[in-house]
Scaffold this active site. Structure first.
Site, PDB file in Angstrom:
ATOM      1  N   LYS A  22       0.855  -1.205   0.000  1.00 36.52           N
ATOM      2  CA  LYS A  22       0.000   0.000   0.000  1.00 36.52           C
ATOM      3  C   LYS A  22       0.884   1.246   0.000  1.00 36.52           C
ATOM      4  CE  LYS A  22      -1.567   1.728   4.062  1.00 36.52           C
ATOM      5  NZ  LYS A  22      -1.389   3.137   4.431  1.00 36.52           N
ATOM      6  N   ASN A  23       1.880   1.293   0.886  1.00 33.02           N
ATOM      7  CA  ASN A  23       2.673   2.510   1.047  1.00 33.02           C
ATOM      8  C   ASN A  23       3.675   2.739  -0.074  1.00 33.02           C
ATOM      9  OD1 ASN A  23       1.174   3.044   3.253  1.00 33.02           O
ATOM     10  ND2 ASN A  23       2.739   2.514   4.756  1.00 33.02           N
ATOM     11  N   ARG A  94      -4.405  11.132   3.941  1.00 26.77           N
ATOM     12  CA  ARG A  94      -3.322  12.096   4.088  1.00 26.77           C
ATOM     13  C   ARG A  94      -2.254  11.959   3.001  1.00 26.77           C
ATOM     14  NH1 ARG A  94      -0.127  11.893   6.819  1.00 26.77           N
ATOM     15  NH2 ARG A  94       0.286  14.066   7.270  1.00 26.77           N
ATOM     16  N   CYS A 118      -4.482  12.937  12.059  1.00 26.36           N
ATOM     17  CA  CYS A 118      -5.282  11.714  12.067  1.00 26.36           C
ATOM     18  C   CYS A 118      -5.169  11.136  13.477  1.00 26.36           C
ATOM     19  CB  CYS A 118      -4.768  10.739  11.017  1.00 26.36           C
ATOM     20  SG  CYS A 118      -3.242   9.948  11.504  1.00 26.36           S
ATOM     21  N   ARG A 123       0.658  14.955  12.361  1.00 27.38           N
ATOM     22  CA  ARG A 123       1.103  14.651  10.997  1.00 27.38           C
ATOM     23  C   ARG A 123       1.348  15.923  10.163  1.00 27.38           C
ATOM     24  NH1 ARG A 123      -0.736   9.287   9.764  1.00 27.38           N
ATOM     25  NH2 ARG A 123       0.885   9.238   8.170  1.00 27.38           N
ATOM     26  N   PRO A 124       2.168  16.840  10.655  1.00 30.31           N
ATOM     27  CA  PRO A 124       2.450  18.062   9.867  1.00 30.31           C
ATOM     28  C   PRO A 124       3.179  17.728   8.564  1.00 30.31           C
ATOM     29  CG  PRO A 124       3.960  17.877  11.695  1.00 30.31           C
ATOM     30  CD  PRO A 124       2.949  16.786  11.882  1.00 30.31           C
ATOM     31  N   VAL A 125       3.213  18.673   7.642  1.00 33.29           N
ATOM     32  CA  VAL A 125       3.918  18.474   6.360  1.00 33.29           C
ATOM     33  C   VAL A 125       4.974  19.562   6.155  1.00 33.29           C
ATOM     34  CG1 VAL A 125       2.080  17.169   5.221  1.00 33.29           C
ATOM     35  CG2 VAL A 125       2.068  19.681   5.113  1.00 33.29           C
ATOM     36  N   ASP A 126       5.445  20.126   7.262  1.00 32.34           N
ATOM     37  CA  ASP A 126       6.402  21.240   7.169  1.00 32.34           C
ATOM     38  C   ASP A 126       7.682  20.858   6.411  1.00 32.34           C
ATOM     39  OD1 ASP A 126       6.562  19.598   9.554  1.00 32.34           O
ATOM     40  OD2 ASP A 126       8.304  20.785  10.093  1.00 32.34           O
ATOM     41  N   ASP A 308       4.854   0.852  11.977  1.00 34.52           N
ATOM     42  CA  ASP A 308       3.606   0.252  11.483  1.00 34.52           C
ATOM     43  C   ASP A 308       3.416  -1.176  11.969  1.00 34.52           C
ATOM     44  OD1 ASP A 308       3.653   1.890   8.216  1.00 34.52           O
ATOM     45  OD2 ASP A 308       3.188   2.592  10.238  1.00 34.52           O
ATOM     46  N   ILE A 330       8.104   7.445  16.630  1.00 34.07           N
ATOM     47  CA  ILE A 330       7.778   8.090  15.354  1.00 34.07           C
ATOM     48  C   ILE A 330       6.519   8.946  15.449  1.00 34.07           C
ATOM     49  CG2 ILE A 330       7.301   7.682  12.894  1.00 34.07           C
ATOM     50  CD1 ILE A 330      10.117   6.804  13.700  1.00 34.07           C
ATOM     51  N   ARG A 400      -8.438  -0.048   4.386  1.00 30.32           N
ATOM     52  CA  ARG A 400      -7.451   0.877   3.817  1.00 30.32           C
ATOM     53  C   ARG A 400      -6.138   0.174   3.547  1.00 30.32           C
ATOM     54  NH1 ARG A 400      -7.171   6.618   6.558  1.00 30.32           N
ATOM     55  NH2 ARG A 400      -5.895   6.759   4.721  1.00 30.32           N
TER      56      ARG A 400
HETATM   57  C1  EPZ Z   1       4.464   7.032   6.005  1.00 37.11           C
HETATM   58  O1  EPZ Z   1       3.730   8.110   6.568  1.00 37.11           O
HETATM   59  C2  EPZ Z   1       3.500   5.862   5.985  1.00 37.11           C
HETATM   60  N1  EPZ Z   1       2.342   6.178   5.139  1.00 37.11           N
HETATM   61  C3  EPZ Z   1       3.039   5.547   7.411  1.00 37.11           C
HETATM   62  O2  EPZ Z   1       2.198   4.392   7.345  1.00 37.11           O
HETATM   63  C4  EPZ Z   1       4.260   5.217   8.255  1.00 37.11           C
HETATM   64  O3  EPZ Z   1       3.856   4.993   9.586  1.00 37.11           O
HETATM   65  C5  EPZ Z   1       5.250   6.396   8.207  1.00 37.11           C
HETATM   66  O4  EPZ Z   1       5.594   6.687   6.830  1.00 37.11           O
HETATM   67  C6  EPZ Z   1       6.533   6.109   8.970  1.00 37.11           C
HETATM   68  O5  EPZ Z   1       7.143   4.968   8.472  1.00 37.11           O
HETATM   69  C7  EPZ Z   1       2.477   6.104   3.791  1.00 37.11           C
HETATM   70  O6  EPZ Z   1       3.532   5.799   3.271  1.00 37.11           O
HETATM   71  C8  EPZ Z   1       1.260   6.435   2.995  1.00 37.11           C
HETATM   72  P1  EPZ Z   1       6.645  10.435   8.014  1.00 37.11           P
HETATM   73  P2  EPZ Z   1       4.366   9.611   6.529  1.00 37.11           P
HETATM   74  O7  EPZ Z   1       6.572  11.646   7.155  1.00 37.11           O
HETATM   75  O8  EPZ Z   1       5.084   9.816   5.261  1.00 37.11           O
HETATM   76  C9  EPZ Z   1       6.705  13.766  11.368  1.00 37.11           C
HETATM   77  C10 EPZ Z   1       0.318   3.080   7.771  1.00 37.11           C
HETATM   78  O9  EPZ Z   1      -0.162   2.601   8.807  1.00 37.11           O
HETATM   79  N2  EPZ Z   1       6.733  14.700  10.218  1.00 37.11           N
HETATM   80  O10 EPZ Z   1       7.868   9.586   7.973  1.00 37.11           O
HETATM   81  O11 EPZ Z   1       3.295  10.553   6.906  1.00 37.11           O
HETATM   82  C11 EPZ Z   1       5.341  13.122  11.497  1.00 37.11           C
HETATM   83  O12 EPZ Z   1       4.479  13.930  12.261  1.00 37.11           O
HETATM   84  C12 EPZ Z   1       0.833   4.513   7.770  1.00 37.11           C
HETATM   85  O13 EPZ Z   1       0.448   2.465   6.681  1.00 37.11           O
HETATM   86  C13 EPZ Z   1       6.903  16.061  10.464  1.00 37.11           C
HETATM   87  O14 EPZ Z   1       7.032  16.484  11.611  1.00 37.11           O
HETATM   88  O15 EPZ Z   1       5.412   9.493   7.733  1.00 37.11           O
HETATM   89  C14 EPZ Z   1       5.627  11.818  12.183  1.00 37.11           C
HETATM   90  O16 EPZ Z   1       5.677  12.035  13.568  1.00 37.11           O
HETATM   91  C15 EPZ Z   1       0.654   5.202   9.106  1.00 37.11           C
HETATM   92  N3  EPZ Z   1       6.910  16.915   9.403  1.00 37.11           N
HETATM   93  C16 EPZ Z   1       7.023  11.453  11.667  1.00 37.11           C
HETATM   94  O17 EPZ Z   1       7.581  12.666  11.116  1.00 37.11           O
HETATM   95  C17 EPZ Z   1       6.754  16.472   8.107  1.00 37.11           C
HETATM   96  O18 EPZ Z   1       6.782  17.298   7.170  1.00 37.11           O
HETATM   97  C18 EPZ Z   1       7.010  10.382  10.594  1.00 37.11           C
HETATM   98  O19 EPZ Z   1       6.315  10.892   9.508  1.00 37.11           O
HETATM   99  C19 EPZ Z   1       6.584  15.095   7.886  1.00 37.11           C
HETATM  100  C20 EPZ Z   1       6.574  14.218   8.953  1.00 37.11           C
END
Ligand code: EPZ
Length: 421
Positions: A22-23, A94, A118, A123-126, A308, A330, A400
């Site tokens: 999926k990811n 997201r 969520c 889950r910020p995107v900064d 995960d 995480i 999902r």
């Molecule tokens: C991906 O999410 C996966 N989703 C998540 O899987 C997975 O848990 C995660 O990576 C970590 O491995 C998909 O690939 C669709 P991150 P993502 O950006 O990209 C912080 C599942 O169950 N962060 O690595 O959103 C964030 O808040 C899902 O399949 C910022 O602060 O994960 C989090 O605490 C859940 N600023 C941490 O980093 C940002 O701009 C990890 O987020 C981006 C992230």
């Protein structure tokens, strides 16, 4: 809303085919926006998130055709006819933010709703946004939307991510493929899904090196072309089903399973008492001897223990011998399965990002509530081993991320059914 009912039914046996990731699919599909030629993805899992991504891409101008009962999808975007990704779709999933990089790289202008948080965190995107600014994108946040402009195209840069964010790595990698000049991305995520994305992009003509390491170098190209690509195996689905014989006893084979996409997880399972055997078809998993014993776990970016699989691991440790300490590093709120497991008799003490799990002899079936995708499946795993009936409500979360979840559990002997409520 549907519920799933499980009757504890003793040891499992049989085999389960593992689906495409999926990811990986959720980033490979937006990558198709980078070219006007057809991109065909095979081994695509049939999940609600894939359906949502199809809808989103179609709203942007992508033509989509499917074969093999939805396992093969061809995406063709002759031009981006709409550059706005609407809140109604983005809030459902997201990962929609992953269209931002490709749209701005191909089209020069984009407006994508901020995803919002969520159940498991804010889950910020900064990091996504700061990286795009480093590539020369002008960003404005207006009414919950990111308005992005790059009228002169993107310009290669060097950008160090403050955290190895998976999504930010994917967005920036896709955007940089069409930037002018060289981009060096430092402290990037190293997940197998990132490597799978780089493999797809290279097959489209992108010039990428270093994927899977902490530094990726991209030489921008003028255009990308179409391709056909097989989605990598889902390591999280694999790890989830590996838990079944460890929680309930017995032995199963996971078809298509490979150790190297889950090495640290496999080592932790072996430390807890699992027997994992590599075969020509996949992985055979069983307990080494009668019991599983307590282990300590800390989730980390790849190649560390995957966040995960933390909920699934907690379910296993509820009946392990001894006390385990689980650190979730995480996400800030990813222990919502704990109170549900406590309803089944588990002994879990949550203190911030740490959960202390003291193993008990046997869980008891109970009505429980699914809160997020991975928490849902951890409750099903617990139900396999619990005495009596476990009723998991709000199982739409499962759709999902777990293709044919009831039939896959049933194929190893679980007494499980899905009912409409
Ligand atoms: C991906 O999410 C996966 N989703 C998540 O899987 C997975 O848990 C995660 O990576 C970590 O491995 C998909 O690939 C669709 P991150 P993502 O950006 O990209 C912080 C599942 O169950 N962060 O690595 O959103 C964030 O808040 C899902 O399949 C910022 O602060 O994960 C989090 O605490 C859940 N600023 C941490 O980093 C940002 O701009 C990890 O987020 C981006 C992230």
């Amino acid at each position: 809303m549907d519920s799933i009912i499980i009757q504890g039914n003793g040891p499992v046996s049989g085999e389960i085919p593992i689906s495409g990731a999926k990811n990986a699919a959720l980033t490979l599909m937006p990558a198709a926006l980078l070219t006007d030629e057809p991109v065909t993805l095979t081994n695509v899992p049939r999940l609600s998130d894939i359906k949502t991504t199809n809808e989103l891409l179609q709203s942007l101008g992508t033509k989509i055709s499917m074969k093999d009962d939805g396992q093969s999808i061809t995406l063709t975007t002759p031009e981006i006819t709409n550059h706005l990704a609407h809140y109604d779709i983005v809030r459902k999933m997201r990962a929609s933010i992953l269209v931002l990089g490709p749209i701005i790289a191909r089209h020069g202008i984009a407006a994508v709703s901020l995803p919002g948080g969520c159940a498991i965190g804010a889950r910020p995107v900064d990091i996504h946004l700061k990286g795009l600014e480093a590539l020369g994108v002008n960003l404005d946040l207006i009414d919950g939307y990111v308005h992005a402009k790059a009228p002169k195209g993107l310009k290669g840069t060097t950008y160090e991510l403050p955290f190895a964010s998976v999504g930010a790595t994917e967005n920036l990698l896709m955007a940089a493929t069409l930037a002018k000049g060289t981009t060096v991305l430092k402290n990037v995520a190293r997940e197998p899904e990132i490597v799978d994305l780089a493999v797809l992009l290279r097959s489209m003509g992108a010039n990428i090196s270093g994927d899977g390491s902490t530094e990726i170098i991209i030489e921008g190209v003028e255009t990308l072309h179409g391709t056909t690509h097989k989605v990598v195996t889902d390591r999280i689905e694999l790890g989830t089903y590996m838990m079944a014989p460890l929680i309930a006893g017995g032995e199963i084979e996971l078809l298509g399973g490979k150790r190297q996409i889950l090495e640290s997880f496999c080592q932790k399972l072996e430390e807890a008492g699992a027997q994992i055997t590599e075969t020509t078809r996949g992985l055979i998993v069983a307990r080494k001897n009668a019991n599983i014993h307590a282990v300590n776990v800390t989730t980390e970016p790849f190649p560390g223990f995957p966040t995960d699989l933390q909920a699934q691991m907690m379910a296993l440790l509820c009946t392990a011998e001894g006390t385990s300490v689980l650190n979730e590093t995480i996400f800030e709120n990813r222990f919502m399965h704990a109170p549900e497991l406590v309803r089944m008799g588990a002994n879990i003490d949550v203190q911030g990002g740490t959960a202390i799990v003291t193993g008990i002899k046997e869980l008891r079936g109970a009505p429980v509530m699914a809160t997020d995708l991975r928490a849902s499946v951890s409750l099903i795993l617990a139900g396999l081993a619990a005495k009596g009936e476990t009723r998991v409500a709000r199982v739409y979360h499962l759709d999902r991320g777990y293709e044919k979840v009831v039939s896959k559990f049933r194929s190893i002997g679980a007494n499980i059914e899905r009912i409409k409520e």
